[in-house]
Design a protein around this motif. Structure first.
Motif, PDB file in Angstrom:
ATOM      1  N   CYS A  50     -68.882 -39.737  -7.083  1.00 22.51           N
ATOM      2  CA  CYS A  50     -67.492 -39.472  -6.703  1.00 22.51           C
ATOM      3  C   CYS A  50     -66.582 -39.801  -7.894  1.00 22.51           C
ATOM      4  O   CYS A  50     -66.979 -40.524  -8.806  1.00 22.51           O
ATOM      5  N   CYS A  52     -64.459 -41.941  -7.805  1.00 19.30           N
ATOM      6  CA  CYS A  52     -64.285 -43.401  -7.758  1.00 19.30           C
ATOM      7  C   CYS A  52     -65.465 -44.121  -8.410  1.00 19.30           C
ATOM      8  O   CYS A  52     -65.443 -45.344  -8.552  1.00 19.30           O
ATOM      9  N   CYS A  81     -69.022 -38.940  -0.789  1.00 17.31           N
ATOM     10  CA  CYS A  81     -68.866 -40.345  -1.185  1.00 17.31           C
ATOM     11  C   CYS A  81     -69.067 -41.271   0.028  1.00 17.31           C
ATOM     12  O   CYS A  81     -68.595 -40.968   1.121  1.00 17.31           O
ATOM     13  N   HIS A  84     -65.221 -42.692   0.445  1.00 17.63           N
ATOM     14  CA  HIS A  84     -64.180 -41.717   0.763  1.00 17.63           C
ATOM     15  C   HIS A  84     -64.667 -40.772   1.855  1.00 17.63           C
ATOM     16  O   HIS A  84     -65.613 -40.009   1.661  1.00 17.63           O
TER      17      HIS A  84
HETATM   18 ZN   LIG Z   1     -65.299 -42.129  -3.695  1.00 15.65          ZN
END
Ligand SMILES: [Zn+2]
Ligand SMILES: [Zn+2]
Length: 255
Positions: A50, A52, A81, A84
């Protein structure tokens, strides 16, 4: 607002369609059709991450049956993710997607894609590692007859087809091929390469993918024992029939 009423049901033996089923059997180490499991990635593609930085969860993968038009013989993988879990809401409604929309989608609330959906025919094998968040289960594709329901606008006495709009949907279920079971207005998009994207796979609302004991609960899931894709919205995967990039697939969401 237009009110629709069902007007006819048509059996579409000309449209191959398969239901995705979970017989609750463990996946073998080289299984290609799995919930969780070992991803069979395109050549040169690592296990996706992801924006992130978290490594994504493999929700499911499958070989698209050979008789599905334009995509038969492809391998489909769907990742999201673990942190998320959201809807992917476009900030505008582009018929035409921009370059690399699968990595930098113009959506609310996220600087990049928190999912990755891949479609390829590369002669690669399963990854060494198994998806740790979800139980590895065999996924079964069962051929089923597509049934098209045509809804017509409820306009009493009006038989003029120009002012008498129609909405056509396929049968419900977790499915590959056939017609989308739209819950709201049909959506269409054009890939960055210019091709009109086609419906490949659909999930009804709240499909849960069972997690392994001891794994963290997914944020905003409606289940404590399962993960969902895109908050559990109904999901319609539209894919580029030209296969311009393995990630040229868009997740349309409705509820
Ligand atoms: Zn993420
Ligand atoms: Zn394309």
């Amino acid at each position: 607002m237009t009110v629709f009423e069902p007007s006819s049901e048509i059996r579409r033996s000309d449209l191959p369609m398969y239901l995705v089923e979970d017989p609750r059997a463990p996946a073998g180490p080289s299984s290609r059709n799995t919930f969780g499991g070992r991803p069979i990635l395109p050549a040169g593609e690592d296990w996706p991450e992801c924006y992130c930085g978290a490594r994504m969860v493999l929700f499911f993968q499958l070989d698209v049956p050979p008789d599905i038009p334009r995509f038969g013989g492809d391998h489909l993988l769907v990742f999201q993710c673990p942190v998320h879990n959201d809807a992917a809401c476009l900030r505008e409604d582009p018929q035409q997607f921009p370059e690399r929309y699968w990595e930098k989608p113009r959506i609310w609330g996220h600087p990049g894609a928190f999912w990755r959906i891949l479609l390829h025919r590369d002669p690669t094998g399963p990854a060494d590692e198994e998806e740790p968040h979800l139980l590895s289960r065999a996924l079964v594709l069962r051929p089923e007859l597509e049934t098209e329901t045509v809804w017509r606008a409820a306009l009493p006495g009006n038989t003029n087809t120009e002012t008498h709009p129609e909405l056509s949907v396929g049968r419900s279920g977790f499915k590959v091929g056939g017609l989308p079971r739209w819950q709201q207005d049909p959506e269409s998009h054009r890939c960055a390469c210019g091709a009109e994207m086609l419906f490949l796979c659909g999930l009804p609302e709240d499909v849960g993918f069972q997690s392994r004991p001891g794994q963290p609960e997914q944020p905003d899931s409606s289940y404590s024992y399962a993960y969902v894709l895109f908050l559990g919205n109904a999901l319609y995967l539209l894919a580029c029939p030209e296969h311009c990039h393995p990630a040229a697939v868009w997740p349309v969401l409705q509820h």
